[in-house]
Structure formats: C-alpha cells, structure tokens
Motif scaffolding. Structure first.
Motif, PDB file in Angstrom:
ATOM      1  N   PRO A 158      -4.993   5.547  -4.007  1.00  0.00           N
ATOM      2  CA  PRO A 158      -5.468   5.327  -5.381  1.00  0.00           C
ATOM      3  C   PRO A 158      -4.486   4.440  -6.134  1.00  0.00           C
ATOM      4  O   PRO A 158      -3.302   4.338  -5.790  1.00  0.00           O
ATOM      5  CB  PRO A 158      -5.508   6.739  -5.974  1.00  0.00           C
ATOM      6  CG  PRO A 158      -5.457   7.666  -4.800  1.00  0.00           C
ATOM      7  CD  PRO A 158      -4.712   6.953  -3.718  1.00  0.00           C
ATOM      8  N   ALA A 159      -4.979   3.787  -7.171  1.00  0.00           N
ATOM      9  CA  ALA A 159      -4.119   2.931  -7.991  1.00  0.00           C
ATOM     10  C   ALA A 159      -3.051   3.776  -8.682  1.00  0.00           C
ATOM     11  O   ALA A 159      -3.300   4.938  -9.025  1.00  0.00           O
ATOM     12  CB  ALA A 159      -4.962   2.197  -9.026  1.00  0.00           C
ATOM     13  N   GLN A 162      -6.234  -1.130 -13.925  1.00  0.00           N
ATOM     14  CA  GLN A 162      -7.574  -0.816 -13.419  1.00  0.00           C
ATOM     15  C   GLN A 162      -7.518   0.523 -12.700  1.00  0.00           C
ATOM     16  O   GLN A 162      -7.511   0.589 -11.462  1.00  0.00           O
ATOM     17  CB  GLN A 162      -8.076  -1.910 -12.468  1.00  0.00           C
ATOM     18  CG  GLN A 162      -8.378  -3.229 -13.151  1.00  0.00           C
ATOM     19  CD  GLN A 162      -8.917  -4.248 -12.170  1.00  0.00           C
ATOM     20  OE1 GLN A 162      -8.293  -4.561 -11.154  1.00  0.00           O
ATOM     21  NE2 GLN A 162     -10.082  -4.782 -12.469  1.00  0.00           N
ATOM     22  N   PRO A 163      -7.494   1.628 -13.440  1.00  0.00           N
ATOM     23  CA  PRO A 163      -7.347   2.950 -12.809  1.00  0.00           C
ATOM     24  C   PRO A 163      -8.633   3.366 -12.090  1.00  0.00           C
ATOM     25  O   PRO A 163      -9.710   2.852 -12.356  1.00  0.00           O
ATOM     26  CB  PRO A 163      -7.083   3.883 -13.998  1.00  0.00           C
ATOM     27  CG  PRO A 163      -7.741   3.191 -15.154  1.00  0.00           C
ATOM     28  CD  PRO A 163      -7.586   1.710 -14.904  1.00  0.00           C
ATOM     29  N   ASN A 164      -8.482   4.337 -11.177  1.00  0.00           N
ATOM     30  CA  ASN A 164      -9.648   4.867 -10.469  1.00  0.00           C
ATOM     31  C   ASN A 164     -10.549   5.647 -11.429  1.00  0.00           C
ATOM     32  O   ASN A 164     -10.059   6.235 -12.389  1.00  0.00           O
ATOM     33  CB  ASN A 164      -9.208   5.789  -9.340  1.00  0.00           C
ATOM     34  CG  ASN A 164      -8.417   5.049  -8.269  1.00  0.00           C
ATOM     35  OD1 ASN A 164      -7.231   4.828  -8.416  1.00  0.00           O
ATOM     36  ND2 ASN A 164      -9.093   4.652  -7.206  1.00  0.00           N
ATOM     37  N   GLU A 195       0.723  -5.486   3.321  1.00  0.00           N
ATOM     38  CA  GLU A 195      -0.364  -4.520   3.107  1.00  0.00           C
ATOM     39  C   GLU A 195      -0.586  -4.334   1.616  1.00  0.00           C
ATOM     40  O   GLU A 195       0.370  -4.287   0.829  1.00  0.00           O
ATOM     41  CB  GLU A 195      -0.009  -3.183   3.757  1.00  0.00           C
ATOM     42  CG  GLU A 195       0.008  -3.242   5.272  1.00  0.00           C
ATOM     43  CD  GLU A 195       0.276  -1.880   5.908  1.00  0.00           C
ATOM     44  OE1 GLU A 195       0.643  -0.942   5.160  1.00  0.00           O
ATOM     45  OE2 GLU A 195       0.128  -1.758   7.135  1.00  0.00           O
ATOM     46  N   LEU A 196      -1.846  -4.222   1.241  1.00  0.00           N
ATOM     47  CA  LEU A 196      -2.231  -3.986  -0.155  1.00  0.00           C
ATOM     48  C   LEU A 196      -3.145  -2.756  -0.180  1.00  0.00           C
ATOM     49  O   LEU A 196      -4.363  -2.875  -0.344  1.00  0.00           O
ATOM     50  CB  LEU A 196      -2.963  -5.214  -0.726  1.00  0.00           C
ATOM     51  CG  LEU A 196      -2.204  -6.540  -0.705  1.00  0.00           C
ATOM     52  CD1 LEU A 196      -3.131  -7.692  -1.070  1.00  0.00           C
ATOM     53  CD2 LEU A 196      -1.026  -6.496  -1.670  1.00  0.00           C
ATOM     54  N   PRO A 197      -2.579  -1.557  -0.014  1.00  0.00           N
ATOM     55  CA  PRO A 197      -3.422  -0.366   0.164  1.00  0.00           C
ATOM     56  C   PRO A 197      -3.988   0.209  -1.135  1.00  0.00           C
ATOM     57  O   PRO A 197      -4.915   1.008  -1.087  1.00  0.00           O
ATOM     58  CB  PRO A 197      -2.469   0.639   0.823  1.00  0.00           C
ATOM     59  CG  PRO A 197      -1.122   0.251   0.295  1.00  0.00           C
ATOM     60  CD  PRO A 197      -1.146  -1.248   0.141  1.00  0.00           C
ATOM     61  N   ASP A 198      -3.429  -0.164  -2.299  1.00  0.00           N
ATOM     62  CA  ASP A 198      -3.887   0.423  -3.560  1.00  0.00           C
ATOM     63  C   ASP A 198      -5.278  -0.079  -3.927  1.00  0.00           C
ATOM     64  O   ASP A 198      -5.560  -1.280  -3.830  1.00  0.00           O
ATOM     65  CB  ASP A 198      -2.919   0.072  -4.703  1.00  0.00           C
ATOM     66  CG  ASP A 198      -1.538   0.653  -4.488  1.00  0.00           C
ATOM     67  OD1 ASP A 198      -1.376   1.432  -3.528  1.00  0.00           O
ATOM     68  OD2 ASP A 198      -0.621   0.330  -5.261  1.00  0.00           O
ATOM     69  N   SER A 199      -6.136   0.831  -4.350  1.00  0.00           N
ATOM     70  CA  SER A 199      -7.486   0.450  -4.765  1.00  0.00           C
ATOM     71  C   SER A 199      -7.913   1.275  -5.969  1.00  0.00           C
ATOM     72  O   SER A 199      -7.892   2.507  -5.928  1.00  0.00           O
ATOM     73  CB  SER A 199      -8.484   0.670  -3.620  1.00  0.00           C
ATOM     74  OG  SER A 199      -9.807   0.439  -4.064  1.00  0.00           O
TER      75      SER A 199
END
Length: 315
Positions: free
Chosen positions: A301-302, A308-310, A259-263
């Motif tokens: 959230p990142a 690459q912060p939100n 899983e890659l949940p960070d965005s």
C-alpha cells in the motif's frame, strides 16, 4: 535545446490523451512543448511520414483503419475460397451429411479462414516477412504446407490490394519504420538527437517490434526508461505482445532495475488477494510449468503521507 523532446510511448490512444493532459498540467504549459506522447503506431507514423519515399510509399500515402483492413481481408478470403472450392475438405469431419457440409462451407469456413488469415498476416508482419520472403521459405520446405500456402496466397492478395490503394495498415507502419531506421543512419542520428530521453509506459505489453524501434532510437547508451508490471500483461492473448520482453530486459539490465511496489490504486483487501495469488502461483499451482507466470515484488500500500492514498478497506 528547442528542437529536442522527451518521447513518451504508451499503449493505447486514451493513455496518450491522459499522459499529455497530466504532463501539461504538471508543467503548467498552455501547449505541448518539450515532449511528445505517442502510441507505437503513432510513433511509427511520425517516423515514416518524414521520409515515405525511402520505404517505397507515395508522399500522400493512406493508412487503413481496422474496418477497411478487415473488409479487404474478407474479400481476399472470399476470392481464395472461390478459387479453391475443395481445398479444405480434408479438414472437415468425414461423416458430415451433404446438407451439413454445404452449411459449413457457406456459413463457417469464410469466418474461420478470415480469422486464420488475420493471425497469419499479423504474425508474418511481426516477423517482418513480406509475401516474397515467405514464398522463398515455402519453396524451401521439404513437405507441402497447405495452410501456409493458403495464408500466403491471402496475404499476397491483401498486400496487392493495399498497394493498389496506395495505402498501408498499422502493422506495415511499424515494419516500415524499422526498415527506415536500420537503413538510414543519418536519419536515425537525427531522431536520436530529437528524442534524447525515452519513457516507455506499460512495457509489459511491449512487442518485439516495439522493443526494436525503441532500442534503435535510444542507441547504445541512450536514456530509455521502461515502466511496467509483468503481472498486469493483458494484450498477449490477441496481439504479439508478451511480458517476456520486459522480463528479459530486466534480467539483462539488472544493475539499473528499480522495484516500484507501492500502489495507491486499490484498497488493502484487494492488495492482499493479489499478493496471495502471486504466492500461490509461484509455490502451489498444480501445473509446474506455469509457476513462473507471476513475479514478485509483492504489492505494498502507499505510505501514509502519499498524495494518492489507498481507498479505505471495505472487504
């Protein structure tokens, strides 16, 4: 090895350019080297272009763009309507007056039949059904299927027109590429050596044919990485793509699923709203049959130290 490449397959041409430029910048290379970025159609074109004669094409075969293909389809539809003037009468309302009926025949039927023909031809090609194979299936039908017969007649005319021009459309390219890979083990082995690593981007919008091509190229124990978010599937309404293919793949390859949940793409309020929607669909949607339409994980959230912060929160 110098002749080997990482193959990157993504969805649209704009993503191809973006991928290529970012990889070039990351690797600090003046020219593309060691990787190839393609859409599925671009990849199929590369494959077929190497051995066109093996799938019955001339060395200099042409590829029709959508505008040309649409023109040929409309010509085939017009010819069918002219040859079958009363064929679709049973599908019209019986109480139409003569003026309205004539207007429907002149103004509405051509566009309607063209839309049906487009869907029919695309579905047939996605199922790898040539006009000849479809005719055999229709001959075995226990009852008449007039709309299928109409679609088949237009499909046959369309393919004849392509053949006359020595051309294929984009959907033909994919079908022919699969035929070539399945029927030429030596060529397939050569491509597997050339592309030992495959990265598939936007895999939630993959079609069955895309999965078939990449599975063939990867082989039994190949390095095939699929990246996608089933909740962001956007092409299934007007193509043969479906997030079901990626979800089925995740279930069968569970041991290798990450899983890659960070965005870092959205501000926190948007992420909260998206997560609320996932939770509501899963547990409270009034139509139980669609409660599996969205899947977890929830978006996070990142991290604070992410490059690459939100964006700042601004509800």
């Amino acid at each position: 090895a110098d002749e080997q490449e990482v193959l990157v397959v993504t969805l649209v041409n704009s993503a191809v350019d973006n991928f290529a430029s970012r990889i070039k910048e990351f690797l600090e290379l003046p020219m593309p080297f060691g990787y190839r970025v393609r859409t599925l159609h671009g990849l199929a074109h590369d494959i077929v272009r190497e051995k066109p004669a093996a799938v019955g094409l001339e060395e200099r075969f042409a590829i029709l763009d959508e505008r040309e293909a649409d023109f040929i389809r409309k010509e085939a539809v017009a010819a069918w309507l002219q040859a079958h003037p009363g064929e679709l009468e049973d599908y019209l309302l019986p109480d139409l007056d003569d003026g309205k009926r004539e207007w429907v025949h002149r103004q509405q039927l051509p566009d309607l039949v063209t839309g049906i023909a487009l869907a029919f031809i695309r579905s047939a090609k996605d199922s790898r059904l040539t006009p000849g194979k479809l005719q055999n299936l229709l001959d075995l039908s226990p009852a008449p299927l007039p709309l299928v017969a109409m679609g088949l007649a237009i499909y046959s005319d369309y393919q004849r027109a392509l053949s006359y021009r020595g051309a294929v459309d984009f959907d033909d390219l994919i079908r022919l590429a699969i035929d070539l890979l399945e029927n030429d083990p030596e060529f397939l082995a050569r491509l597997r050596y050339r592309w030992p690593y495959i990265l598939e981007d936007e895999a939630q919008d993959s079609s069955q044919l895309q999965e078939t091509i990449l599975r063939l190229l990867a082989g039994e124990n190949g390095n095939w990485v699929r990246v996608g978010d089933p909740n962001q599937a956007i092409f299934e309404t007007f193509t043969t793509a479906s997030p079901k293919h990626l979800l089925d793949f995740i279930h069968t390859e569970a041991e290798q699923y990450q899983e890659l949940p960070d965005s870092g793409r959205c501000q926190p309020s948007i992420i909260l709203l998206a997560n609320h929607l996932i939770k509501w669909v899963n547990g409270e949607h009034p139509e139980p049959a669609v409660r599996d339409a969205l899947t977890i994980p929830f978006i996070q959230p990142a991290p604070e130290d992410d490059p690459q912060p939100n964006p700042p929160d601004d509800p």
